[in-house]
Design a protein around this motif. Structure first.
Motif, PDB file in Angstrom:
ATOM      1  N   SER A  13      39.165  44.711  53.096  1.00 16.30           N
ATOM      2  CA  SER A  13      38.796  44.095  53.957  1.00 16.30           C
ATOM      3  C   SER A  13      37.683  44.817  54.204  1.00 16.30           C
ATOM      4  N   LYS A  14      37.146  45.446  54.543  1.00 15.69           N
ATOM      5  CA  LYS A  14      36.119  46.388  55.013  1.00 15.69           C
ATOM      6  C   LYS A  14      35.294  46.465  54.478  1.00 15.69           C
ATOM      7  N   TYR A  15      35.090  46.578  52.412  1.00 15.35           N
ATOM      8  CA  TYR A  15      34.069  47.110  51.732  1.00 15.35           C
ATOM      9  C   TYR A  15      33.369  46.248  51.283  1.00 15.35           C
ATOM     10  N   GLY A  16      32.145  45.901  50.132  1.00 17.15           N
ATOM     11  CA  GLY A  16      32.581  45.273  49.221  1.00 17.15           C
ATOM     12  C   GLY A  16      33.396  45.710  48.355  1.00 17.15           C
ATOM     13  N   ILE A  17      34.064  45.113  47.402  1.00 16.36           N
ATOM     14  CA  ILE A  17      34.579  45.331  46.558  1.00 16.36           C
ATOM     15  C   ILE A  17      33.925  44.997  45.546  1.00 16.36           C
ATOM     16  N   LEU A  18      34.261  45.292  43.720  1.00 23.04           N
ATOM     17  CA  LEU A  18      34.065  45.743  42.766  1.00 23.04           C
ATOM     18  C   LEU A  18      34.913  45.030  41.906  1.00 23.04           C
TER      19      LEU A  18
END
Length: 313
Positions: free
Chosen positions: A175-180
């Motif tokens: 939930s902290k990042y842009g996820i692929l």
């Protein structure tokens, strides 16, 4: 919009440094977060050195209000150099003079309003021109023998499209990042990207593959950013533009082989300081001895406190 991509070498790097750094207040009230030091070198200088090592010769800094100090750091300081030389400190003079190596130029572009990372990258469009370029977020400090900017440029030479540097993260961190949304993985390790979801909830994340602060883009990203509607937080999100390109089959990713430190986070910043100090060839061993001594003192105090508590019981 054209699908033709320039085959010119990548020589330009964009550094978005206009953020306010609120997580490090009050330290960043007057000093840009990018100039927070890792021992004796600011965070942003590590990113610049990574770019130069990869063959970048044009450094484009997208700055904002109260970010003049970033430019001052990379600009010449003839008075300081003269003072150091007069005191016989020629090594320090050379260290200051060579922050930006000969043959490498700096350009500073103003982001007039804090409208998001995507908007910051868009502000660099006139300076970038029609050729591919890399973006480095200084918050992400990379250490290792094979750094991501070099890896991205090499991957782009074989597959000229938007490429992301990615790593797998723990489930509680998605939930902290842009996820692929990952697609097929080639024999060369390159991962097709079907989409990018910005900071998804843990249970809704399409994978645990996170995109970090290293990218290579073609100028097509500017076309998308110009037409992009504000996303999360009412800002122009770079992740939204990447997602649009990915849904058109124009994005891939490679695994980051370096050690990454999130210096936008206090604990990540502290970890970077400790690891860089331990790796220093001059005082690393002495610092390790200090840490062992402090740990022994701490454990002794904890044991003593537990014994006192038991006696009082």
């Amino acid at each position: 919009m054209t699908d033709q991509v320039s085959t010119a070498p990548i020589t330009k790097a964009v550094f978005p440094v206009a953020g306010s750094g609120t997580r490090f207040l009050p330290a960043t009230k007057a000093m840009p977060k990018e100039l927070l030091p890792i021992i004796d070198k600011p965070i942003v200088q590590y990113a610049v050195e990574e770019a130069v090592q990869a063959g970048i010769t044009e450094l484009i800094f997208v700055t904002g209000r109260n970010k003049r100090a970033v430019g001052d750091h990379f600009d010449a300081n003839l008075e300081l150099e003269s003072q150091l030389l007069a005191k016989g400190k020629s090594e320090l003079r050379d260290l200051v003079r060579n922050i930006v190596p000969e043959g490498v130029s700096c350009l500073f572009v103003r982001q007039p309003e804090p409208l998001g990372l995507g908007h910051a990258v868009l502000c660099a469009a006139p300076a970038v021109g029609p050729n591919p370029f890399v973006v480095l977020l200084a918050d992400d400090l990379m250490q290792g023998t094979y750094l991501p900017t070099q890896a991205l440029i090499e991957a782009f030479s074989k597959n000229p499209q938007t490429i992301l540097s990615v790593s797998e993260v723990a489930p509680e961190e998605v939930s902290k990042y842009g996820i692929l949304k990952p697609g097929a993985r080639g024999d060369d390790g390159v991962i097709a990207v079907d989409g990018l979801v910005e900071k998804p909830e843990r249970d809704a994340a399409p994978s645990r593959m996170a995109s970090f602060g290293r990218y290579v883009f073609t100028p097509e990203i500017f076309t998308i950013l110009r037409d992009l509607k504000p996303g999360a937080g009412g800002e122009i999100q770079l992740a939204d533009a990447i997602d649009q390109l990915a849904r058109e089959g124009k994005v891939s990713a490679i695994l980051n082989a370096a050690t990454r430190y999130d210096c936008g986070d206090k604990f990540g910043y502290l970890t970077a300081i400790v690891d860089v100090a331990l790796a220093n060839p001059v005082y690393g061993a002495e610092f390790l001895a200090l840490m062992r001594d402090r740990l022994a003192q701490y454990e002794g105090a904890q044991d003593h406190g537990a014994s006192d508590a038991a006696l009082r019981a």
